[in-house]
Design a protein around this motif. Structure first.
Motif, PDB file in Angstrom:
ATOM      1  N   SER A 163      33.599   8.823  22.021  1.00  0.00           N
ATOM      2  CA  SER A 163      33.035   9.011  20.682  1.00  0.00           C
ATOM      3  C   SER A 163      31.540   8.740  20.743  1.00  0.00           C
ATOM      4  O   SER A 163      31.028   8.165  21.707  1.00  0.00           O
TER       5      SER A 163
ATOM      6  N   TYR B  69      26.129   9.096  15.761  1.00  0.00           N
ATOM      7  CA  TYR B  69      25.862  10.461  15.304  1.00  0.00           C
ATOM      8  C   TYR B  69      26.567  10.664  13.965  1.00  0.00           C
ATOM      9  O   TYR B  69      27.798  10.647  13.888  1.00  0.00           O
TER      10      TYR B  69
ATOM     11  N   LEU C 176      31.965  13.373  16.763  1.00  0.00           N
ATOM     12  CA  LEU C 176      31.866  13.930  18.119  1.00  0.00           C
ATOM     13  C   LEU C 176      32.817  13.147  19.007  1.00  0.00           C
ATOM     14  O   LEU C 176      32.449  12.145  19.620  1.00  0.00           O
TER      15      LEU C 176
ATOM     16  N   THR D 232      33.394  14.443  23.677  1.00  0.00           N
ATOM     17  CA  THR D 232      32.296  15.360  23.971  1.00  0.00           C
ATOM     18  C   THR D 232      31.668  14.968  25.297  1.00  0.00           C
ATOM     19  O   THR D 232      31.518  13.775  25.589  1.00  0.00           O
TER      20      THR D 232
ATOM     21  N   SER E 286      26.893  18.039  26.723  1.00  0.00           N
ATOM     22  CA  SER E 286      26.916  18.675  25.402  1.00  0.00           C
ATOM     23  C   SER E 286      26.128  17.856  24.382  1.00  0.00           C
ATOM     24  O   SER E 286      25.379  18.404  23.565  1.00  0.00           O
ATOM     25  N   LEU E 287      26.291  16.526  24.439  1.00  0.00           N
ATOM     26  CA  LEU E 287      25.544  15.665  23.522  1.00  0.00           C
ATOM     27  C   LEU E 287      24.044  15.799  23.770  1.00  0.00           C
ATOM     28  O   LEU E 287      23.243  15.839  22.817  1.00  0.00           O
TER      29      LEU E 287
ATOM     30  N   SER F 216      30.406  22.226  24.456  1.00  0.00           N
ATOM     31  CA  SER F 216      31.275  22.082  23.289  1.00  0.00           C
ATOM     32  C   SER F 216      30.981  23.158  22.245  1.00  0.00           C
ATOM     33  O   SER F 216      29.919  23.786  22.239  1.00  0.00           O
TER      34      SER F 216
ATOM     35  N   TYR G 135      30.380  22.738  19.091  1.00  0.00           N
ATOM     36  CA  TYR G 135      29.264  22.347  18.232  1.00  0.00           C
ATOM     37  C   TYR G 135      27.930  22.571  18.932  1.00  0.00           C
ATOM     38  O   TYR G 135      26.974  23.087  18.333  1.00  0.00           O
TER      39      TYR G 135
END
Length: 727
Positions: A446, A450, A455, A458, A462-463, A503, A505
């Protein structure tokens, strides 16, 4: 506190009167010989006595007026060096108390002289003895006094271990060095050959073995973060309990020199969880490694042909910088667990410092909310190839990256300099392909900080894409800083060919970024065309149209980089990134206006090759009912397996590298001293500072610029370098 206070009768003599007499003599007109027992008595003043602020200030004024004839600063610094020699040889508490007294007194009066200096070469310090002064036979007359005292300070710091007894002396030595080197604050931001900094120049001229030990000690202090000893009774100087002693009053009144260990010892607020010794160590370390000594190139030349005397004709008017031995020592630092010299047989220039890289890595990860830690991390990954290699092979990169990304997420609460440094660190890391691959393998359960959406599960990669795109969008709406844009996009471009399972997103954010930039581009293009049509020879309209054309070119470059990023993913990593394909299909209309644009058409053509392939596969599917996201994604995943890239034009991969500007000292020296003044107990009169603008007190600035203009508040909005494009 007058220059010549009356001497109390011995029968009535109180500690207060004795202290007043001794300090009155110290600041007075009469010169006391170097060998006088007066100096020993001065060093034994109890620290639990009180002094009013106004008398302290008068004492400093008297000292500045009389030091020219008495040379008491030079003599006192000599006694300070002798006290430190005694502490190195003996651990007797009285020796430590004498050294502490010497540090307190010299710090206050030295800082006053520096702060109020009117000459460029700090003549007011008078760091020499009168020729008629009687000196001991073993006194090294060939050494300058500033070299002697700095050698003593550095020798103690590097050879005496930190213990409950030595902790306070270690800390005050670090603070004393910051005071002594604060002469930099009076110079301009560009070091020149006429700049004189006697103490820091003396530090730079120490032998290389001592330099290496000092760097090692400062970094170990930072890593181990020694706590203030809980038992204040260890120090006889605290016999007054919670009351500030006479010399603490001297410090706070004349120089606002906060003696942190005392404050921590008498405080029960729990602030002791921080380590003032670690904080002072990193402040000093940053000052040392970023100092640049400027000189005029070969001012006097010797004609070697006829062995004549030096001429007064300059060989060259160009300036150059001396090598910084402390910077070299940091660059040569090696992991204590791995000796490359033994394995590869490579020699290194300068002292070799051995450090526990694992502990340093973990400490930096814990402290990256602090700007000094960010600057240290930058200095290491940019200058020390071994530490950079160590970071790149760590499997827990989230230790460093998560606090970096969280700070970028909260950019509006940070200084612009801190954001620049973090983005450059990410750019340096992204130059390595293994880093770009490994960050997508590390899954985060997690991301609690954010807030826009959950999220869960992830990847770190991607983050990182999400945060970099968010930084670009924030900058686009608030700051409009071209260099910040460029650094973010350069890092994304380096990452693109190695993206793995980006991801949903992050994929949506990438396409959304293109759309946002395209809207800005289209609007600018329309406004520029309108201005060109309306100008008709109007000079002002022509200038506005020219400015718009320049801004339009910038957005053209940004759009092309984003298209290159998308192309790199589609060309080199499409089968591993079905969510990217879905995001492009979902917003395919945003690419339509650029199909025939001369700068973008080839890149957009590749995107449409992908769209045509997957759209045809979708059309061939017989569906009962409506298409859902899951069903579309399933078709994409299945057909990713048969994707062969037919019809795709191959472009050279974008590779951006970071290169430091030719005069980085113009950024780093002011920046380091801003951090020192905002993060330590040392303050300085704003009217005396020439190193950086100080319209407002040095403090955390508003990065967003919503309440104040950073350009006017002393916050350095200076790019260290724009990324360099390499193949």
């Amino acid at each position: 506190m007058g220059a010549a206070p009356s001497t109390p009768r011995k029968s009535e003599q109180r500690p207060q009167d004795t202290a007043e007499y001794l300090i009155g003599t110290f600041v007075g007109e009469k010169s006391v010989p170097l060998s006088s027992d007066f100096w020993n008595k001065l060093l034994e003043i109890p620290l639990n006595l009180q002094w009013p602020n106004h008398r302290v200030h008068r004492a400093c004024e008297a000292f500045a007026q009389n030091n020219y004839t008495t040379r008491h600063l030079a003599k006192f610094l000599i006694h300070l060096s002798w006290s430190l020699e005694e502490c190195i040889l003996s651990s007797v508490s009285t020796a430590y108390t004498r050294a502490l007294n010497a540090l307190y007194i010299s710090s206050v009066f030295l800082k006053y002289l520096i702060e109020n200096s009117k000459s460029q070469n700090f003549e007011e310090l008078y760091l020499s003895l009168d020729e008629s002064e009687a000196i001991p036979n073993d006194f090294p007359t060939e050494q300058k006094i500033e070299y002697l005292v700095m050698h003593g300070v550095l020798s103690f710091l590097s050879t005496v271990d930190i213990s409950p007894q030595s902790y306070l002396l270690h800390h005050e030595l670090l603070n004393f060095m910051l005071v002594a080197m604060s002469t930099q604050l009076l110079s301009g931001p560009s070091p020149g050959p006429k700049d004189v900094h006697p103490f820091i120049d003396a530090v730079m001229s120490q032998e290389s073995s001592l330099v290496g030990l000092v760097i090692q000690r400062l970094l170990l202090n930072y890593i181990t973060r020694p706590r203030v000893p809980v038992n204040g009774s260890t120090y006889s100087v605290f016999s007054g309990g919670g009351q500030a002693g006479v010399l603490q009053r001297v410090g706070s009144a004349a120089a606002n020199l906060v003696l942190l260990p005392f404050n921590y010892l008498v405080s029960s607020s729990g602030e002791g969880s921080r380590s003032p010794l670690a904080d002072s160590s990193i402040h000093l370390l940053l000052v040392l490694i970023h100092y640049h000594k400027c000189a005029m190139g070969d001012e006097l030349m010797t004609d070697i042909r006829d062995n004549s005397a030096p001429t007064s004709e300059p060989l060259s008017t160009s300036t150059y910088f001396f090598d910084n031995p402390y910077c070299k020592a940091l660059e040569n630092a090696r992991d204590i667990e791995f000796d490359r010299v033994d394995i590869e047989g490579n020699a290194h220039n300068g002292p070799l410092v051995r450090l526990p890289f694992a502990s340093l890595f973990d400490t930096l990860g814990m402290c990256l909310a602090d700007e000094t830690a960010v600057l240290l991390l930058y200095s290491l990954v940019h200058g020390n190839s071994d530490f950079l290699e160590y970071v790149l092979v760590r499997t827990d990169l989230d230790t460093l990256l998560m606090p970096i990304l969280e700070t970028l997420y909260n950019a509006s609460k940070r200084t612009s300099n801190q954001i620049y440094m973090l983005l450059i660190i990410l750019l340096i890391l992204s130059q390595d392909s293994s880093f770009n691959a490994s960050i997508h393998k590390l899954i985060l359960p997690s991301v609690p900080w954010y807030q826009e959406r959950l999220l869960n599960h992830t990847s770190l990669g991607s983050l990182m894409v999400i945060i970099l795109i968010r930084t670009v969008k924030y900058n686009l709406s608030k700051l409009r800083d071209v260099y910040l844009h460029t650094n973010c996009l350069a890092t994304l471009a380096n990452m693109a060919p190695h993206v793995h399972r980006l991801s949903a997103y992050a994929s949506q954010r990438l396409v959304s970024l293109f759309y946002m930039l395209s809207r800005k581009y289209t609007k600018l293009d329309e406004l520029r065309n309108d201005k060109l049509q309306m100008s008709k020879g109007n000079l002002m309209s022509d200038l506005i149209a020219e400015d718009m054309s320049t801004e339009l070119q910038i957005y053209t470059d940004f759009l092309r980089i984003v298209l290159e990023i998308i192309n790199a993913i589609l060309t080199y990593a499409l089968p591993r990134n079905p969510e990217v394909v879905y995001a492009i299909m979902h917003r395919q209309e945003v690419f339509q206006p650029f199909k025939n644009h001369p700068r973008f058409n080839e890149l957009v053509e590749n995107i449409y090759t992908v769209l045509d392939f997957f759209n045809s596969r979708m059309d061939a599917q017989r569906m009962d009912g409506e298409w859902s996201v899951e069903k579309v994604l399933q078709v994409i995943i299945i057909n990713c397996r048969s994707w062969r890239g037919e019809g795709m034009k191959m472009f050279t991969q974008l590779r951006f590298t970071y290169e430091q500007e030719s005069h980085p000292e113009e950024f780093f020296i002011p920046y380091v001293w801003q951090l020192v003044l905002s993060g330590s107990g040392l303050s300085f009169s704003p009217s005396s500072i020439n190193l950086f603008p100080v319209d407002l007190p040095v403090d955390k600035q508003d990065y967003a610029g919503e309440e104040a203009n950073n350009h006017e508040n002393g916050d350095l909005i200076l790019p260290l370098s724009s990324p360099q494009l390499g193949v």
